[in-house]
Design a protein around this motif. Structure first.
Motif, short mmCIF file in Angstrom:
data_model
loop_
_atom_site.label_atom_id
_atom_site.label_comp_id
_atom_site.label_asym_id
_atom_site.label_seq_id
_atom_site.Cartn_x
_atom_site.Cartn_y
_atom_site.Cartn_z
N HIS A 153 0.82 -1.22 0.00
CA HIS A 153 0.00 0.00 0.00
C HIS A 153 0.85 1.26 0.00
O HIS A 153 0.52 2.26 0.65
N VAL A 154 1.98 1.21 -0.71
CA VAL A 154 2.87 2.36 -0.76
C VAL A 154 3.42 2.54 -2.18
O VAL A 154 3.35 1.64 -3.02
N VAL A 155 3.94 3.74 -2.41
CA VAL A 155 4.61 4.07 -3.67
C VAL A 155 6.01 4.59 -3.34
O VAL A 155 6.17 5.41 -2.42
N ALA A 156 7.01 4.09 -4.04
CA ALA A 156 8.39 4.56 -3.87
C ALA A 156 8.74 5.48 -5.04
O ALA A 156 8.43 5.16 -6.19
N SER A 192 15.49 8.97 -2.24
CA SER A 192 14.24 8.31 -2.56
C SER A 192 13.28 8.55 -1.41
O SER A 192 13.69 8.85 -0.29
N VAL A 193 11.99 8.40 -1.67
CA VAL A 193 10.99 8.57 -0.63
C VAL A 193 9.90 7.54 -0.85
O VAL A 193 9.60 7.16 -1.99
N VAL A 194 9.32 7.03 0.24
CA VAL A 194 8.21 6.09 0.19
C VAL A 194 6.99 6.80 0.76
O VAL A 194 7.04 7.37 1.85
N VAL A 195 5.88 6.77 0.02
CA VAL A 195 4.67 7.49 0.44
C VAL A 195 3.47 6.55 0.40
O VAL A 195 3.47 5.56 -0.34
N PRO A 196 2.43 6.83 1.21
CA PRO A 196 1.22 6.00 1.16
C PRO A 196 0.53 6.11 -0.19
O PRO A 196 0.59 7.15 -0.85
N MET A 197 -0.14 5.05 -0.60
CA MET A 197 -0.94 5.11 -1.81
C MET A 197 -2.07 6.11 -1.63
O MET A 197 -2.58 6.30 -0.53
N GLY A 198 -2.44 6.77 -2.73
CA GLY A 198 -3.50 7.76 -2.68
C GLY A 198 -4.37 7.67 -3.91
O GLY A 198 -4.33 6.69 -4.66
N GLU A 199 -5.16 8.70 -4.13
CA GLU A 199 -6.08 8.74 -5.26
C GLU A 199 -5.75 9.93 -6.15
O GLU A 199 -5.18 10.92 -5.71
#
Length: 228
Positions: A153-156, A192-199
């Motif tokens: 459930h994340v995006v890098a 780099s950064v890892v962020v929560p999935m969104g819309e």
């Protein structure tokens, strides 16, 4: 919801992050007395959530909504069932709490860079995930690599091939939907950064290092969430 409701398992992450309403907390604590698996998970996840205890800021009203939205993306464990492989299930729970912790820190700090998260959740983890979808996209500031994992459930976002944005500037990552943009992370040209999935669309813009409440420049990258 009560202690015997199968959906009570989905409260594990928000419980560790102290993001439950009193009735939900009571239901989950009742469930904990009967569920050794959840007790073990809570014990494992406490260190990841403890990093939030040092912040002196008070969470805004929208914080609970953000955390609960992440919780809704987890797959609840059915009552009476045990995961086929506990070692495989625990990292995904830790990654979820890391993502939620990042959302908490961003919500508390506005443009705060989301670096204080569970150290098991790195861009390398996302890019090496079995279900990762990776995109290498050109921008006028160099190539950016984006990897998304539904399981985590994340995006890098890997900006190591991007150029220096200039003195006092950094790259900011957003989820942009009609009428709304949400900042979810910042990085430098060698990070780099890892962020929560969104819309909506994943945007990258160039902003002051302190971060911006809304984008102040045209997106260097705009990638629909549906294409990740």
């Amino acid at each position: 919801m009560n202690a015997h409701d199968p959906e009570v398992h989905s409260l594990l992450g928000p419980y560790v992050l102290d993001a439950l309403e009193p009735a939900e907390r009571a239901a989950f604590e009742g469930h904990l007395r009967e569920c050794p698996a959840c007790r073990d998970e809570v014990a494992d996840l406490r260190p990841a959530a403890a990093a939030l205890a040092d912040t002196p800021l008070s969470p805004p009203p929208a914080l609970r909504e953000q955390v609960m939205r992440l919780a809704a993306q987890t797959r609840p464990v059915r009552r009476g069932a045990r995961p086929a492989s506990r070692p495989a299930s625990r990292p995904s729970r830790r990654l979820w709490v890391g993502a939620a912790a990042a959302a908490v820190l961003l919500a508390l700090g506005g443009g705060l860079v989301a670096t204080q998260r569970d150290d098991t959740m790195t861009a390398a983890d996302v890019f090496s995930a079995a279900d990762v979808h990776t995109h290498e996209m050109p921008t006028k500031m160099g190539k950016v690599r984006v990897g998304m994992s539904h399981e985590m459930h994340v995006v890098a976002v890997d900006g190591s091939a991007m150029t220096d944005p200039g003195a006092g500037m950094a790259y900011e990552v957003w989820w942009a939907a009609p009428g709304h943009t949400e900042s979810v992370g910042m990085f430098q040209d060698d990070e780099s950064v890892v962020v929560p999935m969104g819309e909506g669309d994943l945007w990258i813009t160039m902003e002051p290092k302190a971060g911006s409440a809304t984008p102040t420049s045209a997106p260097l990258l705009s990638l629909p969430a549906t294409s990740l």
